[in-house]
Scaffold this motif. Structure first.
Motif, PDB file in Angstrom:
ATOM      1  N   THR A  32       1.283  -1.231  -0.200  1.00  0.00           N
ATOM      2  CA  THR A  32       0.039  -0.010   0.142  1.00  0.00           C
ATOM      3  C   THR A  32       1.033   1.451  -0.300  1.00  0.00           C
ATOM      4  O   THR A  32       0.567   2.134  -0.764  1.00  0.00           O
ATOM      5  CB  THR A  32      -0.754  -0.219   1.262  1.00  0.00           C
ATOM      6  OG1 THR A  32      -2.004  -1.469   1.134  1.00  0.00           O
ATOM      7  CG2 THR A  32      -1.261   1.386   1.145  1.00  0.00           C
ATOM      8  N   CYS A  62     -16.115 -10.144  -0.063  1.00  0.00           N
ATOM      9  CA  CYS A  62     -14.532  -9.512  -0.782  1.00  0.00           C
ATOM     10  C   CYS A  62     -14.484  -9.155  -2.258  1.00  0.00           C
ATOM     11  O   CYS A  62     -14.372  -8.498  -2.763  1.00  0.00           O
ATOM     12  CB  CYS A  62     -13.172 -10.665  -0.082  1.00  0.00           C
ATOM     13  SG  CYS A  62     -13.027 -10.274   1.255  1.00  0.00           S
ATOM     14  N   TYR A  95     -14.444  -5.907  -3.918  1.00  0.00           N
ATOM     15  CA  TYR A  95     -13.240  -5.429  -4.632  1.00  0.00           C
ATOM     16  C   TYR A  95     -13.148  -5.522  -6.196  1.00  0.00           C
ATOM     17  O   TYR A  95     -12.634  -5.543  -7.704  1.00  0.00           O
ATOM     18  CB  TYR A  95     -12.084  -5.736  -4.684  1.00  0.00           C
ATOM     19  CG  TYR A  95     -11.640  -5.043  -2.960  1.00  0.00           C
ATOM     20  CD1 TYR A  95     -10.801  -3.884  -2.487  1.00  0.00           C
ATOM     21  CD2 TYR A  95     -11.917  -5.947  -2.028  1.00  0.00           C
ATOM     22  CE1 TYR A  95     -11.181  -3.116  -1.758  1.00  0.00           C
ATOM     23  CE2 TYR A  95     -11.741  -5.557  -0.876  1.00  0.00           C
ATOM     24  CZ  TYR A  95     -11.124  -4.010  -1.153  1.00  0.00           C
ATOM     25  OH  TYR A  95     -10.345  -3.572   0.565  1.00  0.00           O
ATOM     26  N   ALA A  96     -14.338  -6.844  -6.519  1.00  0.00           N
ATOM     27  CA  ALA A  96     -14.078  -6.937  -8.173  1.00  0.00           C
ATOM     28  C   ALA A  96     -15.747  -7.173  -8.386  1.00  0.00           C
ATOM     29  O   ALA A  96     -16.048  -7.605  -8.717  1.00  0.00           O
ATOM     30  CB  ALA A  96     -13.790  -8.049  -8.538  1.00  0.00           C
ATOM     31  N   THR A 143      -9.148 -11.736 -12.150  1.00  0.00           N
ATOM     32  CA  THR A 143      -9.760  -9.850 -11.535  1.00  0.00           C
ATOM     33  C   THR A 143      -8.658  -9.153 -10.999  1.00  0.00           C
ATOM     34  O   THR A 143      -8.872  -7.815 -11.335  1.00  0.00           O
ATOM     35  CB  THR A 143      -9.969  -9.869  -9.862  1.00  0.00           C
ATOM     36  OG1 THR A 143      -8.995 -10.556  -8.828  1.00  0.00           O
ATOM     37  CG2 THR A 143     -11.284 -11.083  -9.492  1.00  0.00           C
ATOM     38  N   HIS A 151      -6.179  -6.458 -11.561  1.00  0.00           N
ATOM     39  CA  HIS A 151      -5.545  -5.902 -10.977  1.00  0.00           C
ATOM     40  C   HIS A 151      -6.625  -5.150  -9.428  1.00  0.00           C
ATOM     41  O   HIS A 151      -5.686  -5.147  -8.568  1.00  0.00           O
ATOM     42  CB  HIS A 151      -5.716  -4.583 -11.370  1.00  0.00           C
ATOM     43  CG  HIS A 151      -6.827  -3.631 -11.344  1.00  0.00           C
ATOM     44  ND1 HIS A 151      -8.140  -3.705 -12.674  1.00  0.00           N
ATOM     45  CD2 HIS A 151      -8.077  -2.615 -10.667  1.00  0.00           C
ATOM     46  CE1 HIS A 151      -8.899  -3.600 -12.178  1.00  0.00           C
ATOM     47  NE2 HIS A 151      -9.097  -2.554 -11.381  1.00  0.00           N
ATOM     48  N   SER A 152      -7.240  -6.133  -8.545  1.00  0.00           N
ATOM     49  CA  SER A 152      -8.069  -5.990  -7.921  1.00  0.00           C
ATOM     50  C   SER A 152      -7.365  -7.414  -6.621  1.00  0.00           C
ATOM     51  O   SER A 152      -8.283  -7.310  -6.091  1.00  0.00           O
ATOM     52  CB  SER A 152      -9.876  -6.229  -7.922  1.00  0.00           C
ATOM     53  OG  SER A 152     -10.404  -4.688  -8.654  1.00  0.00           O
ATOM     54  N   GLN A 200      -5.500  -7.122  -3.015  1.00  0.00           N
ATOM     55  CA  GLN A 200      -6.727  -6.337  -2.869  1.00  0.00           C
ATOM     56  C   GLN A 200      -8.293  -7.391  -2.094  1.00  0.00           C
ATOM     57  O   GLN A 200      -8.935  -7.450  -0.302  1.00  0.00           O
ATOM     58  CB  GLN A 200      -7.737  -5.095  -3.216  1.00  0.00           C
ATOM     59  CG  GLN A 200      -6.959  -3.770  -2.985  1.00  0.00           C
ATOM     60  CD  GLN A 200      -6.525  -3.641  -4.560  1.00  0.00           C
ATOM     61  OE1 GLN A 200      -6.528  -4.341  -4.670  1.00  0.00           O
ATOM     62  NE2 GLN A 200      -6.071  -2.396  -5.124  1.00  0.00           N
ATOM     63  N   ILE A 201      -8.334  -8.346  -3.116  1.00  0.00           N
ATOM     64  CA  ILE A 201      -9.413  -9.420  -1.852  1.00  0.00           C
ATOM     65  C   ILE A 201      -8.548 -10.287  -1.410  1.00  0.00           C
ATOM     66  O   ILE A 201      -9.038 -10.246  -0.793  1.00  0.00           O
ATOM     67  CB  ILE A 201     -10.019 -10.090  -3.575  1.00  0.00           C
ATOM     68  CG1 ILE A 201     -11.099  -8.825  -4.383  1.00  0.00           C
ATOM     69  CG2 ILE A 201     -10.882 -11.065  -4.009  1.00  0.00           C
ATOM     70  CD1 ILE A 201     -11.424  -9.114  -5.887  1.00  0.00           C
ATOM     71  N   CYS A 253      -8.443  -8.610   1.716  1.00  0.00           N
ATOM     72  CA  CYS A 253      -9.509  -8.963   2.197  1.00  0.00           C
ATOM     73  C   CYS A 253     -10.148 -10.130   2.441  1.00  0.00           C
ATOM     74  O   CYS A 253     -10.164 -10.153   4.451  1.00  0.00           O
ATOM     75  CB  CYS A 253     -11.037  -8.287   0.995  1.00  0.00           C
ATOM     76  SG  CYS A 253     -12.829  -8.394   1.670  1.00  0.00           S
TER      77      CYS A 253
END
Length: 158
Positions: free
Chosen positions: A41, A89, A93-94, A65, A67-68, A71-72, A75
């Protein structure tokens, strides 16, 4: 607080970090949620992360997914129950990726192919991994924060 630092030169390739891990391993979960994701981050301008999970659903989520994915995965790994968190999740994010597509991947040939590719990558490690999480680093130039250079914080942003 704000970090008062200069942006790295775009001519320098980012540091590539690859994480080999098991999806339900407590140590892997802690590493992702408490160390790797927070670091990414802060340093995503100079760092790329590749996740190589041992777990079919995770491989499918990463594949579907793009680029996401990180984050998934974060999560999910930071939730009390990794598997129960997967669908919420994903939706967070997607939202354009349906849970049905993930389920189809998991139970079909694509999921098996993705897991096989991850197994091949893991077996090709040199030196061979002896535990998880297993992290490899390639490329890039160390940012000042990694060289022990002082970092000045701007504390006037309240």
């Amino acid at each position: 607080m704000e970090l008062n630092a200069t942006r790295p030169s775009r001519a320098v390739p980012p540091v590539s970090v690859t994480l080999y891990y098991e999806i339900l391993c407590p140590g892997c979960r802690g590493f992702i949620s408490q160390q790797l994701f927070p670091t990414w981050t802060m340093l995503q301008d100079i760092m790329t992360v590749t996740l190589v999970p041992y777990g079919n659903a995770k491989a499918c989520i990463i594949h579907l997914t793009g680029h996401s994915a990180f984050q998934i995965i974060y999560c999910m790994e930071s939730a009390a129950n990794v598997l129960n968190a997967a669908q919420p999740c994903l939706q967070l994010y997607a939202p354009s990726v349906s849970w049905a597509r993930v389920s189809s991947c998991v139970t079909g040939d694509l999921g098996n192919q993705l897991m096989h590719a991850n197994a091949v990558m893991t077996r090709a490690l040199s030196p061979a991994h002896t535990h998880v999480p297993w992290v490899t680093f390639y490329g890039g130039v160390k940012p000042p924060a990694c060289n022990g250079a002082p970092v000045r914080l701007n504390r006037s942003s309240c």
